[in-house]
Design a protein around this motif. Sequence first.
Motif, mmCIF file in Angstrom:
data_model
loop_
_atom_site.group_PDB
_atom_site.id
_atom_site.type_symbol
_atom_site.label_atom_id
_atom_site.label_comp_id
_atom_site.label_asym_id
_atom_site.label_seq_id
_atom_site.Cartn_x
_atom_site.Cartn_y
_atom_site.Cartn_z
ATOM 1 N N MET A 2 0.847 -1.164 0.000
ATOM 2 C CA MET A 2 0.000 0.000 0.000
ATOM 3 C C MET A 2 0.896 1.232 0.000
ATOM 4 N N GLY A 3 0.712 2.094 -0.973
ATOM 5 C CA GLY A 3 1.558 3.272 -1.115
ATOM 6 C C GLY A 3 1.048 4.453 -0.320
ATOM 7 N N ASP A 4 1.857 5.480 -0.289
ATOM 8 C CA ASP A 4 1.481 6.696 0.430
ATOM 9 C C ASP A 4 0.244 7.341 -0.182
ATOM 10 N N ASP A 5 0.128 7.255 -1.510
ATOM 11 C CA ASP A 5 -1.038 7.849 -2.180
ATOM 12 C C ASP A 5 -2.329 7.137 -1.769
ATOM 13 N N GLU A 6 -2.287 5.804 -1.702
ATOM 14 C CA GLU A 6 -3.473 5.044 -1.306
ATOM 15 C C GLU A 6 -3.860 5.342 0.140
ATOM 16 N N LEU A 7 -2.868 5.422 0.994
ATOM 17 C CA LEU A 7 -3.096 5.720 2.397
ATOM 18 C C LEU A 7 -3.694 7.121 2.568
ATOM 19 N N ALA A 8 -3.184 8.069 1.824
ATOM 20 C CA ALA A 8 -3.704 9.437 1.879
ATOM 21 C C ALA A 8 -5.148 9.476 1.378
ATOM 22 N N GLU A 9 -5.455 8.717 0.342
ATOM 23 C CA GLU A 9 -6.821 8.662 -0.195
ATOM 24 C C GLU A 9 -7.779 8.054 0.824
ATOM 25 N N ILE A 10 -7.357 6.991 1.498
ATOM 26 C CA ILE A 10 -8.186 6.354 2.522
ATOM 27 C C ILE A 10 -8.445 7.333 3.665
ATOM 28 N N ARG A 11 -7.410 8.047 4.072
ATOM 29 C CA ARG A 11 -7.567 9.036 5.147
ATOM 30 C C ARG A 11 -8.525 10.149 4.733
ATOM 31 N N ARG A 12 -8.404 10.592 3.494
ATOM 32 C CA ARG A 12 -9.264 11.665 2.994
ATOM 33 C C ARG A 12 -10.725 11.208 2.970
ATOM 34 N N GLN A 13 -10.961 9.969 2.510
ATOM 35 C CA GLN A 13 -12.318 9.439 2.461
ATOM 36 C C GLN A 13 -12.900 9.291 3.878
ATOM 37 N N ARG A 14 -12.079 8.791 4.766
ATOM 38 C CA ARG A 14 -12.534 8.613 6.153
ATOM 39 C C ARG A 14 -12.857 9.966 6.781
ATOM 40 N N MET A 15 -12.051 10.965 6.500
ATOM 41 C CA MET A 15 -12.281 12.305 7.023
ATOM 42 C C MET A 15 -13.600 12.876 6.488
ATOM 43 N N MET A 16 -13.878 12.638 5.217
ATOM 44 C CA MET A 16 -15.122 13.105 4.613
ATOM 45 C C MET A 16 -16.316 12.400 5.255
ATOM 46 N N GLN A 17 -16.192 11.104 5.495
ATOM 47 C CA GLN A 17 -17.268 10.357 6.137
ATOM 48 C C GLN A 17 -17.553 10.909 7.533
ATOM 49 N N MET A 18 -16.510 11.193 8.285
ATOM 50 C CA MET A 18 -16.675 11.727 9.630
ATOM 51 C C MET A 18 -17.329 13.099 9.600
ATOM 52 N N GLN A 19 -16.956 13.939 8.643
ATOM 53 C CA GLN A 19 -17.551 15.263 8.533
ATOM 54 C C GLN A 19 -19.031 15.167 8.158
ATOM 55 N N GLN A 20 -19.379 14.250 7.250
ATOM 56 C CA GLN A 20 -20.773 14.069 6.867
ATOM 57 C C GLN A 20 -21.599 13.560 8.042
ATOM 58 N N GLN A 21 -21.034 12.649 8.794
ATOM 59 C CA GLN A 21 -21.731 12.105 9.961
ATOM 60 C C GLN A 21 -21.955 13.205 10.995
ATOM 61 N N GLN A 22 -20.951 14.039 11.210
ATOM 62 C CA GLN A 22 -21.071 15.126 12.174
ATOM 63 C C GLN A 22 -22.133 16.131 11.716
ATOM 64 N N MET A 23 -22.183 16.432 10.436
ATOM 65 C CA MET A 23 -23.190 17.356 9.910
ATOM 66 C C MET A 23 -24.592 16.771 10.063
ATOM 67 N N ALA A 24 -24.740 15.480 9.833
ATOM 68 C CA ALA A 24 -26.039 14.830 9.989
ATOM 69 C C ALA A 24 -26.494 14.873 11.448
ATOM 70 N N GLU A 25 -25.575 14.649 12.367
ATOM 71 C CA GLU A 25 -25.910 14.712 13.783
ATOM 72 C C GLU A 25 -26.319 16.127 14.185
#
Length: 110
Positions: free
Chosen positions: A1-24
Motif C-alpha cells: 500500500m503506497g502513500d497515495d493510497e493511504l492518503a486517499e483512505i484518510r481523505r475518504q474517512r475524514m469526509m465520512q466523519m464530517q458528513q456524519q457530524q453534519m447529519a448529527e
Amino acid sequence: MGDDELAEIRRQRMMQMQQQQMAEQDQIQRQQQQQAQIQSVLMQAMEPEARERLNTIRLTKPEFASSVEQQIVSLAQSGRLRQKITDEQLRQLLTQIVPQKKEFNIRRVG
C-alpha cells in the motif's frame, strides 16, 4: 500500500466523519426546533402555574411529562381546548392519566 493510497483512505474517512457530524448537527437542530414549537403551543394553551407544575413533574418523570405535553399539544392543535388549562385542570388530568396506586397493609400475625 503506497502513500497515495493511504492518503486517499484518510481523505475518504475524514469526509465520512464530517458528513456524519453534519447529519448529527442537523438532527439536533430539528429536535430543538420541535421542542421550541411544543413550548410555544404549551405557552398558549396553559396558564403559568400549570406549566410550572408540568416542569416540576419533568424533573422527576421526564417521559411522563413528555407524554402529557404531547397530549396537551394534540388537544390544542385539534382545537378541542376552548380556554387555557389551569393548574386545577392539569391536576385533574394528571389524576386521570396516572394509574391509582394500590395500598397494601401488612400485618404480622402471631
